[in-house]
Write an enzyme that holds these catalytic residues in place. Structure first.
Site, PDB file in Angstrom:
ATOM      1  N   CYS A 304       0.806  -1.227   0.000  1.00 54.53           N
ATOM      2  CA  CYS A 304       0.000   0.000   0.000  1.00 54.53           C
ATOM      3  C   CYS A 304       0.839   1.276   0.000  1.00 54.53           C
ATOM      4  O   CYS A 304       0.617   2.188  -0.806  1.00 54.53           O
ATOM      5  CB  CYS A 304      -0.983  -0.010   1.160  1.00 54.53           C
ATOM      6  SG  CYS A 304      -0.245   0.116   2.804  1.00 54.53           S
ATOM      7  N   HIS A 352      -2.658   1.274   6.680  1.00 56.66           N
ATOM      8  CA  HIS A 352      -3.047   1.206   5.265  1.00 56.66           C
ATOM      9  C   HIS A 352      -3.253   2.607   4.717  1.00 56.66           C
ATOM     10  O   HIS A 352      -3.602   3.540   5.448  1.00 56.66           O
ATOM     11  CB  HIS A 352      -4.329   0.386   5.106  1.00 56.66           C
ATOM     12  CG  HIS A 352      -4.666   0.104   3.673  1.00 56.66           C
ATOM     13  ND1 HIS A 352      -3.888  -0.698   2.864  1.00 56.66           N
ATOM     14  CD2 HIS A 352      -5.683   0.539   2.887  1.00 56.66           C
ATOM     15  CE1 HIS A 352      -4.418  -0.767   1.655  1.00 56.66           C
ATOM     16  NE2 HIS A 352      -5.502  -0.006   1.639  1.00 56.66           N
ATOM     17  N   HIS A 364      -5.913   1.804  -4.608  1.00 57.28           N
ATOM     18  CA  HIS A 364      -4.971   1.347  -3.583  1.00 57.28           C
ATOM     19  C   HIS A 364      -4.534  -0.084  -3.870  1.00 57.28           C
ATOM     20  O   HIS A 364      -5.139  -0.792  -4.687  1.00 57.28           O
ATOM     21  CB  HIS A 364      -5.593   1.440  -2.179  1.00 57.28           C
ATOM     22  CG  HIS A 364      -6.741   0.507  -1.939  1.00 57.28           C
ATOM     23  ND1 HIS A 364      -7.018  -0.019  -0.696  1.00 57.28           N
ATOM     24  CD2 HIS A 364      -7.692  -0.010  -2.771  1.00 57.28           C
ATOM     25  CE1 HIS A 364      -8.078  -0.802  -0.767  1.00 57.28           C
ATOM     26  NE2 HIS A 364      -8.508  -0.815  -1.996  1.00 57.28           N
TER      27      HIS A 364
END
Length: 392
Positions: A304, A352, A364
């Site tokens: 991420c 994240h 993402h």
């Protein structure tokens, strides 16, 4: 006279026949035994599908958190390895200078020995643990020439500098060892969490997997509805702000779906941010479909934070490696003022991050086993959103 007979207590056996009290108890026992024998066998402790889903999601989150710790340890290890290499090079250079200074002193000692001048004192000096200690105890300095004094000063200076460098290198090596240990631990944690998640999923039947997919689809639908609601709110706010901007003669417009008033393309970030964000979004869209791989920074795969780092690098902005640092690399804005290009961070441990693209959506790298994709920023509920940061 006939002997007196005592009455028998109720419930005792008479001529092989039970009294009504015992017969009732026996029948009850038989009925209970029969029910027990005919009852369905006890079920095992297999968790429900919802429990499995929650556990798998938790494992993926824990793995991603461990991935960010791995990224931080890896970055620290790389920097420390470079520092250790530099220090060792400096130690080698200092050692060579120290040897050169020692050779000069040796040359002076040899010359004095051949001429018979100050041989004992010079020899003692060379054998001393510290030249300065020797000077404090004798008067050798008064018998040294200017060249000899320069040689001694150089020797003392290099000896101190070399000792300092060696100590620094030793400490850096110890720190490097600790970082390597942390890196190894984080890596093992990631692998263990992912292995457990895969094992849980492998134990599901085909029907359970289909039901799990249906549950996931419903969650995505709910997240999409939430994203649409945010988009409608922002559009309404932008429409309300437009007449005010026109009346004030600012001439500004709010054409961005992810901006309102002061936070749009004409807001504090200005057209410069919109231009950079446009480059970041174009790069991000080109990465859709590439796999999530923990610790990866592209170009073939990403985790991420590796993804968001690469995205903004394409726009000329350098971001730190980890989510923990990226969250501080810009200006925090409210969710209502979010605009395309902003970074959305998730969970209390900031494990994240995704790139906002407008209309409540982001791009993402979601989790292991998945691919870079567009998804609602509410994919795990609004409460999962930690903060929004404008990086440029």
């Amino acid at each position: 006279m006939a002997p007196h007979r005592k009455p028998r207590p109720a419930g005792t056996r008479m001529a092989g026949i039970r009294t009504p009290g015992l017969a009732t108890a026996a029948l009850t026992s038989v009925a209970l035994l029969s029910q027990t024998a005919n009852a369905a066998p006890p079920t095992d402790d297999k968790p429900s599908l919802e429990d499995v889903e929650k556990k798998v999601d938790d494992l993926y989150r824990q793995a991603e958190s461990a991935t960010e710790k791995y990224n931080a340890a890896k970055e620290k290890t790389t920097k420390q390895r470079t520092r250790v290499g530099t220090l060792l090079d400096e130690v080698a250079q200092r050692t060579q200078k120290l040897n050169d200074a020692r050779e000069r002193l040796g040359a002076f000692a040899a010359a004095q020995y051949r001429t018979g001048a100050s041989a004992p004192d010079t020899t003692t000096f060379l054998l001393a643990d510290s030249p300065q200690d020797y000077f404090d105890q004798t008067q050798l300095t008064s018998r040294l020439t200017d060249h000899q004094k320069d040689a001694v000063d150089a020797y003392v200076t290099e000896q101190a500098a070399t000792t300092t460098k060696r100590q620094g290198a030793s400490q850096s090596l110890e720190s490097l060892t600790e970082s390597q240990s942390a890196l190894k631990t984080a890596k093992a944690t990631v692998q263990r969490k992912l292995a457990t998640a895969r094992e849980l999923l492998s134990e599901l039947t085909a029907d359970e997997k289909a039901r799990l997919a249906a549950i996931e689809k419903e969650k995505q639908a709910a997240a999409d509805r939430k994203a649409e609601e945010l988009a409608r709110q922002q559009a309404a706010a932008a429409q309300q702000a437009a007449p005010q901007d026109s009346a004030s003669g600012s001439g500004s417009t709010s054409g961005s779906t992810g901006s309102t008033g002061s936070s749009g393309s004409s807001g504090p970030a200005g057209s410069s941010y919109s231009t950079q964000a446009g480059k970041a979004l174009a790069f991000a869209r080109a990465q859709i479909g590439k796999p999530y791989v923990w610790g990866a920074t592209g170009p073939g795969s990403y985790d991420c934070s590796g993804f968001t780092q690469a995205v903004w690098k394409a726009a000329g902005v350098t971001l730190p490696r980890t989510t923990y640092d990226q969250v501080n690399a810009g200006t925090t804005v409210s969710l209502s003022n979010i605009q395309p290009g902003d970074l959305v961070f998730f969970y209390g441990d900031i494990s994240h991050v995704g790139l906002y693209i407008g209309n409540g959506m982001m791009i993402h790298a979601p989790k292991p086993g998945a691919y870079v994709r567009e998804e609602s920023i509410f994919y795990d509920g609004e409460s999962a959103i930690h903060s929004v940061v404008r990086p440029a």
